[in-house]
Scaffold this motif. Structure first.
Motif, PDB file in Angstrom:
ATOM      1  N   LYS A  91      36.459  53.530  25.508  1.00  0.00           N
ATOM      2  CA  LYS A  91      37.187  53.635  24.238  1.00  0.00           C
ATOM      3  C   LYS A  91      38.487  52.839  24.279  1.00  0.00           C
ATOM      4  N   ILE A  92      39.231  52.953  25.375  1.00  0.00           N
ATOM      5  CA  ILE A  92      40.499  52.223  25.482  1.00  0.00           C
ATOM      6  C   ILE A  92      40.235  50.725  25.633  1.00  0.00           C
ATOM      7  N   MET A  93      39.202  50.363  26.387  1.00  0.00           N
ATOM      8  CA  MET A  93      38.875  48.942  26.548  1.00  0.00           C
ATOM      9  C   MET A  93      38.544  48.296  25.203  1.00  0.00           C
ATOM     10  N   ARG A  94      37.861  49.027  24.336  1.00  0.00           N
ATOM     11  CA  ARG A  94      37.491  48.473  23.025  1.00  0.00           C
ATOM     12  C   ARG A  94      38.715  48.180  22.167  1.00  0.00           C
ATOM     13  N   ASN A  95      39.812  48.880  22.426  1.00  0.00           N
ATOM     14  CA  ASN A  95      41.032  48.697  21.634  1.00  0.00           C
ATOM     15  C   ASN A  95      42.133  47.974  22.397  1.00  0.00           C
ATOM     16  N   THR A  96      41.733  47.197  23.385  1.00  0.00           N
ATOM     17  CA  THR A  96      42.700  46.483  24.221  1.00  0.00           C
ATOM     18  C   THR A  96      42.297  45.019  24.359  1.00  0.00           C
ATOM     19  N   ASP A  97      43.232  44.127  24.055  1.00  0.00           N
ATOM     20  CA  ASP A  97      43.009  42.695  24.321  1.00  0.00           C
ATOM     21  C   ASP A  97      43.456  42.319  25.725  1.00  0.00           C
ATOM     22  N   CYS A  98      44.456  43.035  26.228  1.00  0.00           N
ATOM     23  CA  CYS A  98      44.952  42.758  27.572  1.00  0.00           C
ATOM     24  C   CYS A  98      45.630  44.002  28.128  1.00  0.00           C
ATOM     25  N   TYR A  99      45.395  44.269  29.391  1.00  0.00           N
ATOM     26  CA  TYR A  99      46.110  45.328  30.098  1.00  0.00           C
ATOM     27  C   TYR A  99      47.305  44.730  30.830  1.00  0.00           C
ATOM     28  N   LEU A 100      48.378  45.500  30.912  1.00  0.00           N
ATOM     29  CA  LEU A 100      49.475  45.199  31.827  1.00  0.00           C
ATOM     30  C   LEU A 100      49.540  46.344  32.825  1.00  0.00           C
ATOM     31  N   THR A 101      49.200  46.040  34.086  1.00  0.00           N
ATOM     32  CA  THR A 101      49.227  47.055  35.134  1.00  0.00           C
ATOM     33  C   THR A 101      50.415  46.807  36.049  1.00  0.00           C
ATOM     34  N   MET A 102      50.819  47.850  36.766  1.00  0.00           N
ATOM     35  CA  MET A 102      52.090  47.787  37.487  1.00  0.00           C
ATOM     36  C   MET A 102      52.000  47.120  38.849  1.00  0.00           C
ATOM     37  N   TYR A 103      50.814  47.130  39.462  1.00  0.00           N
ATOM     38  CA  TYR A 103      50.706  46.474  40.777  1.00  0.00           C
ATOM     39  C   TYR A 103      49.288  45.953  40.986  1.00  0.00           C
ATOM     40  N   HIS A 104      49.154  45.133  42.004  1.00  0.00           N
ATOM     41  CA  HIS A 104      47.969  44.321  42.261  1.00  0.00           C
ATOM     42  C   HIS A 104      46.661  45.114  42.191  1.00  0.00           C
ATOM     43  N   ASP A 105      46.494  46.094  43.062  1.00  0.00           N
ATOM     44  CA  ASP A 105      45.209  46.776  43.136  1.00  0.00           C
ATOM     45  C   ASP A 105      44.968  47.732  41.975  1.00  0.00           C
ATOM     46  N   GLN A 106      46.027  48.172  41.327  1.00  0.00           N
ATOM     47  CA  GLN A 106      45.867  49.032  40.151  1.00  0.00           C
ATOM     48  C   GLN A 106      45.112  48.294  39.052  1.00  0.00           C
ATOM     49  N   GLY A 107      45.377  46.998  38.919  1.00  0.00           N
ATOM     50  CA  GLY A 107      44.719  46.205  37.896  1.00  0.00           C
ATOM     51  C   GLY A 107      43.468  45.494  38.376  1.00  0.00           C
ATOM     52  N   LEU A 108      43.536  44.927  39.588  1.00  0.00           N
ATOM     53  CA  LEU A 108      42.425  44.095  40.045  1.00  0.00           C
ATOM     54  C   LEU A 108      41.263  44.896  40.613  1.00  0.00           C
ATOM     55  N   GLY A 109      41.527  46.149  41.020  1.00  0.00           N
ATOM     56  CA  GLY A 109      40.411  46.995  41.456  1.00  0.00           C
ATOM     57  C   GLY A 109      39.402  47.197  40.339  1.00  0.00           C
ATOM     58  N   PRO A 110      39.828  47.744  39.192  1.00  0.00           N
ATOM     59  CA  PRO A 110      38.879  47.898  38.086  1.00  0.00           C
ATOM     60  C   PRO A 110      38.350  46.573  37.555  1.00  0.00           C
ATOM     61  N   PHE A 111      39.221  45.550  37.508  1.00  0.00           N
ATOM     62  CA  PHE A 111      38.774  44.254  36.983  1.00  0.00           C
ATOM     63  C   PHE A 111      37.614  43.709  37.802  1.00  0.00           C
ATOM     64  N   LYS A 112      37.778  43.707  39.122  1.00  0.00           N
ATOM     65  CA  LYS A 112      36.728  43.124  39.964  1.00  0.00           C
ATOM     66  C   LYS A 112      35.496  44.008  40.032  1.00  0.00           C
ATOM     67  N   ALA A 113      35.674  45.314  39.907  1.00  0.00           N
ATOM     68  CA  ALA A 113      34.508  46.203  39.870  1.00  0.00           C
ATOM     69  C   ALA A 113      33.643  45.916  38.650  1.00  0.00           C
ATOM     70  N   LEU A 114      34.288  45.550  37.549  1.00  0.00           N
ATOM     71  CA  LEU A 114      33.567  45.318  36.293  1.00  0.00           C
ATOM     72  C   LEU A 114      33.099  43.877  36.123  1.00  0.00           C
TER      73      LEU A 114
END
Length: 325
Positions: free
Chosen positions: A250-273
């Motif tokens: 639901k949140i992904m559908r309403n997001t053009d871009c995420y801003l995450t606070m540190y490397h693995d917080q953002g790239l963990g989910p990104f690379k998993a997907l």
């Protein structure tokens, strides 16, 4: 006649899979003029390992995928051996990166695509090499204003901090810094990605976004005030939201871009997907720069087990960015 974008590609650390990807590029067609900056002998040797026949051309025509590569040659001191790092060769390739940045700044090329380099081999006791993102920004005279973003067809993820120890992350997050990062993301989503009204979702730093100060107060002191300030300037922002639920459908559908606070917080989910389909983009630069979403792959260099998908996506995205300018 349609103008073709001029792209320059750095071949990455000679011991890694960058040379494999250059060989594979020789057989992939793109509507662009493509030049590689690297070592001819090293690329020829890697092609031989991969049982491919390639030729070098001086013609500035569309990249036909016919086994030809255009190259700016870098002289290496030592022979290139797959999987074996050589500091002298790596430092020569770093000079090639600097040269490619200068050529883009001088408008000789429209975009820069970088293949993976090895941070540790390029570091010394005096100077720690933290990565392409920071190095390119410094070479452009803009260190501190760059933003690392990973992009795919599914989602875009930007980072507030990049290659720093987790214990140092909180001290790197400031209201001013977050405000600048949000502004850069907003502007480049409009300019490069052609998103008219970008929707940016911001994650918290702490578990449950701090839960009103129970698990840390950075959300209260820093992140929320920065979001409020930028919302008042008309930027569409959601957050700070807990990182453990940020990447739900639901949140992904309403997001053009995420801003995450540190490397693995953002790239963990990104690379998993999206692993293998993602592109590393540096925002906030006067040049276009894209790259792959993986490292040097020393263990598979020269093995015929290299997936070029992320590399080819990084070329496609650079071409699109050039069209959107």
């Amino acid at each position: 006649m349609k103008r073709l974008p001029n792209l320059i590609i750095t071949s990455g650390d000679p011991a890694g899979i960058g040379l494999d990807l250059c060989v594979m590029l020789a057989f992939k067609k793109f509507q662009a003029n493509i030049t590689i900056i690297g070592n001819k002998d090293g690329i020829l040797l890697r092609a031989k390992q991969l049982k491919k026949n390639i030729n070098f051309s001086e013609k500035m025509v569309s990249h036909l995928g016919n086994g030809e590569l255009k190259i700016i040659n870098l002289n290496y001191k030592n022979p290139v051996i797959s999987g074996q790092l050589d500091k002298s060769n790596s430092l020569q390739q770093l000079k090639g990166l600097r040269k490619s940045i200068e050529l883009c700044l001088d408008k000789k090329f429209d975009a820069l695509i970088t293949l993976p380099i090895h941070k540790k081999i390029l570091s010394s006791k005096k100077n720690k090499f933290t990565g392409h993102t920071e190095y390119i920004a410094d070479a452009c005279g803009l260190k501190g204003n760059e933003v690392m973003l990973l992009s795919s067809k599914k989602l875009n993820v930007a980072l507030a901090t990049t290659h720093v120890s987790l214990r140092n992350v909180p001290s790197k997050i400031t209201q001013k810094g977050l405000s600048n990062i949000i502004s850069t993301i907003h502007n480049d989503l409009k300019k490069k990605f052609k998103i008219t009204n970008p929707k940016i979702t911001v994650t918290g730093l702490n578990p449950h976004s701090g839960e009103d100060g129970e698990f840390g107060d950075e959300e209260i002191r820093i992140i929320r005030p920065a979001i409020k300030k930028m919302q008042e300037l008309g930027i569409s922002l959601n957050g700070p939201i807990p990182a453990d639920t940020a990447f739900t459908p639901k949140i992904m559908r309403n997001t053009d871009c995420y801003l995450t606070m540190y490397h693995d917080q953002g790239l963990g989910p990104f690379k998993a997907l999206t692993f293998g389909k993602g592109v590393n983009v540096t925002l906030g630069l006067p040049i276009i720069r894209t790259s792959v979403d993986h490292g040097t792959g020393l263990d598979i260099a020269g093995s015929n087990n290299v997936d070029p998908s992320s590399f080819f996506e990084s070329i496609k995205l650079a071409i699109n960015f050039d069209k959107n300018q």
